[in-house]
Design a protein around this motif. Structure first.
Motif, PDB file in Angstrom:
ATOM      1  N   THR A   1      11.601   0.380  -4.983  1.00 21.82           N
ATOM      2  CA  THR A   1      11.039   1.006  -6.280  1.00 21.82           C
ATOM      3  C   THR A   1      10.509  -0.381  -6.697  1.00 21.82           C
ATOM      4  N   SER A   2       9.867   0.167  -7.687  1.00 22.48           N
ATOM      5  CA  SER A   2       8.726  -0.862  -8.412  1.00 22.48           C
ATOM      6  C   SER A   2       8.821  -0.616  -9.924  1.00 22.48           C
ATOM      7  N   THR A   3       8.871  -1.628 -10.673  1.00 19.98           N
ATOM      8  CA  THR A   3       8.789  -1.679 -12.154  1.00 19.98           C
ATOM      9  C   THR A   3       7.071  -1.724 -12.368  1.00 19.98           C
ATOM     10  N   ALA A   4       6.376  -2.260 -11.902  1.00 18.21           N
ATOM     11  CA  ALA A   4       5.092  -2.391 -11.889  1.00 18.21           C
ATOM     12  C   ALA A   4       4.093  -1.113 -11.717  1.00 18.21           C
ATOM     13  N   GLN A   5       2.901  -1.089 -12.437  1.00 17.85           N
ATOM     14  CA  GLN A   5       2.233   0.402 -12.284  1.00 17.85           C
ATOM     15  C   GLN A   5       1.723   0.242 -10.805  1.00 17.85           C
TER      16      GLN A   5
ATOM     17  N   PRO B   1       1.136   4.928   1.033  1.00 15.73           N
ATOM     18  CA  PRO B   1       1.581   3.630   0.510  1.00 15.73           C
ATOM     19  C   PRO B   1       2.422   2.887   1.434  1.00 15.73           C
ATOM     20  N   SER B   2       2.578   3.400   2.741  1.00 18.62           N
ATOM     21  CA  SER B   2       3.414   2.684   3.855  1.00 18.62           C
ATOM     22  C   SER B   2       2.373   1.819   4.857  1.00 18.62           C
ATOM     23  N   SER B   3       0.992   2.057   4.503  1.00 20.71           N
ATOM     24  CA  SER B   3       0.088   1.588   5.646  1.00 20.71           C
ATOM     25  C   SER B   3      -0.300   0.099   5.257  1.00 20.71           C
ATOM     26  N   VAL B   4      -0.891  -0.824   6.037  1.00 21.09           N
ATOM     27  CA  VAL B   4      -1.320  -2.182   5.822  1.00 21.09           C
ATOM     28  C   VAL B   4      -2.450  -1.969   4.910  1.00 21.09           C
ATOM     29  N   ALA B   5      -3.332  -0.976   5.090  1.00 18.41           N
ATOM     30  CA  ALA B   5      -4.564  -0.866   4.405  1.00 18.41           C
ATOM     31  C   ALA B   5      -4.088  -0.688   2.774  1.00 18.41           C
ATOM     32  N   SER B   6      -3.108   0.141   2.556  1.00 12.72           N
ATOM     33  CA  SER B   6      -2.806   0.467   0.987  1.00 12.72           C
ATOM     34  C   SER B   6      -2.028  -0.762   0.322  1.00 12.72           C
TER      35      SER B   6
ATOM     36  N   ALA C   1      -3.192  -7.115  -7.472  1.00 12.98           N
ATOM     37  CA  ALA C   1      -2.050  -7.966  -7.828  1.00 12.98           C
ATOM     38  C   ALA C   1      -0.891  -7.197  -8.136  1.00 12.98           C
ATOM     39  N   ASP C   2      -0.929  -5.882  -7.211  1.00 10.66           N
ATOM     40  CA  ASP C   2       0.281  -5.149  -7.527  1.00 10.66           C
ATOM     41  C   ASP C   2       1.219  -5.593  -6.292  1.00 10.66           C
ATOM     42  N   PHE C   3       1.940  -6.686  -6.515  1.00 11.58           N
ATOM     43  CA  PHE C   3       2.670  -7.297  -5.200  1.00 11.58           C
ATOM     44  C   PHE C   3       3.832  -6.410  -4.934  1.00 11.58           C
ATOM     45  N   ASP C   4       4.575  -5.758  -5.950  1.00  9.08           N
ATOM     46  CA  ASP C   4       5.620  -4.922  -5.249  1.00  9.08           C
ATOM     47  C   ASP C   4       5.185  -3.655  -4.320  1.00  9.08           C
ATOM     48  N   LEU C   5       4.222  -2.967  -4.611  1.00  7.67           N
ATOM     49  CA  LEU C   5       3.651  -2.104  -3.887  1.00  7.67           C
ATOM     50  C   LEU C   5       3.047  -2.807  -2.464  1.00  7.67           C
ATOM     51  N   ALA C   6       2.464  -3.866  -2.522  1.00 10.15           N
ATOM     52  CA  ALA C   6       1.894  -4.443  -1.346  1.00 10.15           C
ATOM     53  C   ALA C   6       3.118  -4.928  -0.752  1.00 10.15           C
ATOM     54  N   ALA C   7       4.097  -5.318  -1.158  1.00 13.89           N
ATOM     55  CA  ALA C   7       5.311  -5.782  -0.285  1.00 13.89           C
ATOM     56  C   ALA C   7       5.759  -4.612   0.367  1.00 13.89           C
ATOM     57  N   ARG C   8       6.191  -3.261  -0.435  1.00 17.72           N
ATOM     58  CA  ARG C   8       6.821  -2.391   0.232  1.00 17.72           C
ATOM     59  C   ARG C   8       5.861  -1.754   1.247  1.00 17.72           C
TER      60      ARG C   8
ATOM     61  N   GLY D   1       1.546  -5.521   9.591  1.00 13.49           N
ATOM     62  CA  GLY D   1       2.399  -5.588   8.339  1.00 13.49           C
ATOM     63  C   GLY D   1       3.364  -6.609   8.287  1.00 13.49           C
ATOM     64  N   ALA D   2       4.058  -6.756   9.393  1.00 12.99           N
ATOM     65  CA  ALA D   2       5.083  -7.848   9.641  1.00 12.99           C
ATOM     66  C   ALA D   2       4.463  -9.310   9.083  1.00 12.99           C
ATOM     67  N   PHE D   3       3.079  -9.727   9.681  1.00 14.67           N
ATOM     68  CA  PHE D   3       2.524 -11.010   9.379  1.00 14.67           C
ATOM     69  C   PHE D   3       2.234 -10.993   7.839  1.00 14.67           C
ATOM     70  N   LEU D   4       1.668  -9.968   7.172  1.00 10.19           N
ATOM     71  CA  LEU D   4       1.107  -9.875   6.110  1.00 10.19           C
ATOM     72  C   LEU D   4       2.622  -9.943   5.126  1.00 10.19           C
ATOM     73  N   LEU D   5       3.640  -9.322   5.442  1.00  9.46           N
ATOM     74  CA  LEU D   5       5.020  -9.534   4.520  1.00  9.46           C
ATOM     75  C   LEU D   5       5.420 -10.921   4.756  1.00  9.46           C
ATOM     76  N   GLY D   6       5.317 -11.477   5.733  1.00  9.01           N
ATOM     77  CA  GLY D   6       5.685 -13.083   6.091  1.00  9.01           C
ATOM     78  C   GLY D   6       4.732 -13.914   5.001  1.00  9.01           C
ATOM     79  N   ARG D   7       3.585 -13.540   5.135  1.00 10.21           N
ATOM     80  CA  ARG D   7       2.421 -14.332   4.314  1.00 10.21           C
ATOM     81  C   ARG D   7       2.781 -14.244   2.793  1.00 10.21           C
ATOM     82  N   MET D   8       3.175 -12.937   2.368  1.00  7.99           N
ATOM     83  CA  MET D   8       3.576 -12.857   0.882  1.00  7.99           C
ATOM     84  C   MET D   8       4.747 -13.588   0.451  1.00  7.99           C
TER      85      MET D   8
END
Length: 182
Positions: free
Chosen positions: A22-26, A33-38, A46-53, A66-73
């Protein structure tokens, strides 16, 4: 043989996948919302919560990017404090699943001994694998390794070939290196 065993790999993966659903950010307007592109679109605004999810969901579905980008975040601390220890787990999974970017990043960590065992041979092998997979930054880094002979035997011609590839794809430092060599 798994060259990437790290004593903290299981806790790191557990931490990486513990990002809340869940996210408190807009949220941004995205189709899936489950894809790397999203996740990448969410990063752009700068919606970091959605990006991380998004990256976490892609990671859990087996997507190495997705694994690499999560690691980078996690490493950079986007949306939370930086945590390289937590980033290593997703990097290892992504690297072992064929992500060129993850191979390059994990290789650099091994070359520097940052939160993993410093091992020039393992680092050089990963970075040059990334180059062989077409990673521009990996090609430049592999060129440096081959010029210096760090972790691999020096090989000027292969170094030049990697630099040419990187330069042809816009890597400024590779262009500069080629200008110095010629």
């Amino acid at each position: 043989m798994n060259l990437f065993l790290h004593r903290n790999i299981i806790p790191a993966i557990a931490l990486a996948v513990s990002i809340p659903l869940t996210s408190t950010a807009q949220t941004t307007d995205v189709e899936d919302p489950s894809s790397v592109a999203s996740g990448l679109r969410a990063l752009e605004v700068a919606d970091f919560d959605l990006a991380a999810r998004s990256f976490r969901t892609a990671f859990e579905a087996g997507d190495p990017e997705g694994a690499f980008l999560l690691g980078r975040m996690l490493e950079l601390g986007l949306g939370r404090p930086p945590n390289l220890d937590a980033a290593i787990g997703p990097y290892v999974v992504a690297s072992e699943s064929g992500s060129a970017a993850a191979k390059n990043r994990l290789g650099l960590l091994h070359m520097r001994g940052e939160r993993v065992l410093q091992d020039y041979e393992v680092g050089a092998a990963l970075i040059c694998e990334a180059a062989e997979l077409g990673d521009i930054i990996g090609a430049f880094n592999c060129g440096r390794i081959l010029l210096e002979g760090r972790g691999q035997e020096p090989d000027m011609q292969r170094a030049i070939d990697h630099d040419k590839f990187a330069a042809d794809n816009g890597h400024i430092d590779a262009m500069t290196t080629l200008a110095r060599i010629n």
